[in-house]
Scaffold this active site. Structure first.
Site, PDB file in Angstrom:
ATOM      1  CE  LYS A  86     132.810  39.922 -23.694  1.00  0.00           C
ATOM      2  NZ  LYS A  86     133.759  39.798 -24.835  1.00  0.00           N
ATOM      3  N   GLY A 123     135.183  46.367 -16.133  1.00  0.00           N
ATOM      4  CA  GLY A 123     134.977  46.908 -17.481  1.00  0.00           C
ATOM      5  C   GLY A 123     133.542  46.756 -17.923  1.00  0.00           C
ATOM      6  NE  ARG A 124     129.000  50.476 -17.318  1.00  0.00           N
ATOM      7  CZ  ARG A 124     128.088  50.304 -16.363  1.00  0.00           C
ATOM      8  NH1 ARG A 124     126.974  49.664 -16.637  1.00  0.00           N
ATOM      9  NH2 ARG A 124     128.275  50.784 -15.148  1.00  0.00           N
ATOM     10  CG  ASP A 145     137.324  44.690 -34.250  1.00  0.00           C
ATOM     11  OD1 ASP A 145     137.621  45.819 -34.711  1.00  0.00           O
ATOM     12  OD2 ASP A 145     136.521  44.528 -33.314  1.00  0.00           O
TER      13      ASP A 145
END
Length: 369
Positions: A61, A39-40, A158
């Site tokens: 991460k 993932g980015r 969020d």
């Protein structure tokens, strides 16, 4: 895939080895063997990895140049402080923070989380069918994790499908706590920097200072609607358009419905919107279970004081096949997340270092000062 490389300038640091993934250099502890990037985001890159010491698969991460933006650095610090205290099966576990070599000059941060397969955003946009059982189980776990957070006095602020990680067993875990706050800090933060717009509660869109746990419940309602319909229920293009879309579905508000709005301009705007009877959720989601619609209606209530709470949602008949009150212990203690918003970068760096030490009791003070 991850490719092992020589250290920059041929100068490696003890206990570290070096890999590149997606043109990004990873300097990581030798006990972790990266597998591939998964993932980015704006923060950097996530890769899957194996912890050689435990044989456990984890996600690493890398947050690049974390101190380039002071606000983002504060977000990262807040997440580290919070996740150290949280222990719940529906909240992502932070397993390790790699110690940088240089205490006063490190730029990148490497966080090690438990590994999950995907997120709810990917599932919703896939062609994989979602049964009522799927929707029910995802919602149950989200509410359960949220009840734990709220019992600790934490607002997530969020919640969205991309922040809900899922594995092949359909286990769900809430992640990304960079915007989380304690419930006792009212009106102290920029409302605009809260919750991706499509999942933002009316009281935030209307710039009300006094908001509480019900902002998270609204977000859950939007996520649940997206599970049922496989598309966002309120995909607003900007703040006022977002309010318009909400009123189009819920119908024109009565005077009593907008009493809570403490901003005169915002109240005036709501009153100027043309009359609409609203759209019945049963017609928007004709395939949905009637009890699912009933619960959704109770979550998507304009006035936060009349919105269902997380505990009430878990006790709703739609959740009764899954909910066991005795199996949902509250968090042990309320968590203090008070961080001075005006901290300088050097102080934020030092506080991050202190957080890292909790995961590395073996690190002796005085090394690499």
């Amino acid at each position: 895939m991850a490719m092992m490389v020589d250290p920059p300038n041929g100068m490696g640091n003890q206990g570290k080895h070096y890999y590149t993934m997606w043109q990004t250099l990873f300097e990581i502890d030798t006990k972790y063997v990266p597998i591939k990037p998964i993932g980015r985001g704006a923060y950097g890159i996530v890769c899957s990895s194996i912890n050689r010491a435990t044989n456990e698969k984890v996600a690493i991460k890398k947050i690049n140049n974390v101190f380039d933006n002071r606000v983002d650095a504060l977000r990262t610090l807040r997440e580290l402080k919070l996740l150290r205290h949280l222990r719940h099966e529906n909240v992502i576990a932070l397993k390790d923070i790699m110690m940088p070599v240089h205490r006063r000059s490190f730029k990148d941060v490497y966080l090690v989380y438990e590994l999950m397969d995907t997120d709810l955003h990917q599932i919703i946009k896939s062609s994989q069918p979602l049964s009522n059982d799927h929707c029910q189980y995802f919602l149950f776990q989200l509410l359960r994790g949220l009840k734990y957070l709220h019992s600790a006095g934490i607002l997530h602020r969020d919640l969205k499908p991309g922040n809900l990680l899922v594995n092949a067993n359909c286990d769900l875990k809430i992640c990304d706590f960079g915007l989380a706050r304690t419930n006792n800090t009212k009106g102290q933060f920029m409302t605009e920097y809260v919750v991706t717009r499509w999942y933002r509660a009316p009281e935030l869109l209307l710039c009300c200072d006094n908001y509480g746990t019900s902002i998270d419940v609204w977000s859950v309602g939007c996520i649940f609607a997206e599970l049922l319909g496989r598309k966002p229920i309120f995909p607003g293009t900007e703040c006022l358009n977002q309010l318009k879309l909400i009123v189009n579905v819920l119908g024109t508000m009565s005077e009593a419905d907008i009493e809570f709005i403490d901003n005169p301009k915002a109240r005036k705007y709501i009153k100027t919107l043309p009359y609409t009877p609203g759209i019945p959720l049963t017609s928007m989601y004709p395939q949905a279970h009637p009890l699912a619609i009933d619960l959704l209606q109770k979550m998507l209530v304009f006035d936060p004081s009349k919105r269902i709470s997380v505990t009430e949602a878990l006790e709703h008949p739609y959740m009764s096949p899954l909910y066991d009150p005795s199996a949902n212990p509250p968090a042990q203690v309320p968590i203090d997340l008070d961080i001075d918003e005006n901290l300088g970068v050097d102080m934020i760096r030092e506080m991050m270092w202190q957080e890292m030490l909790h995961y590395h009791p073996e690190v002796v003070a005085g090394v690499n000062m």
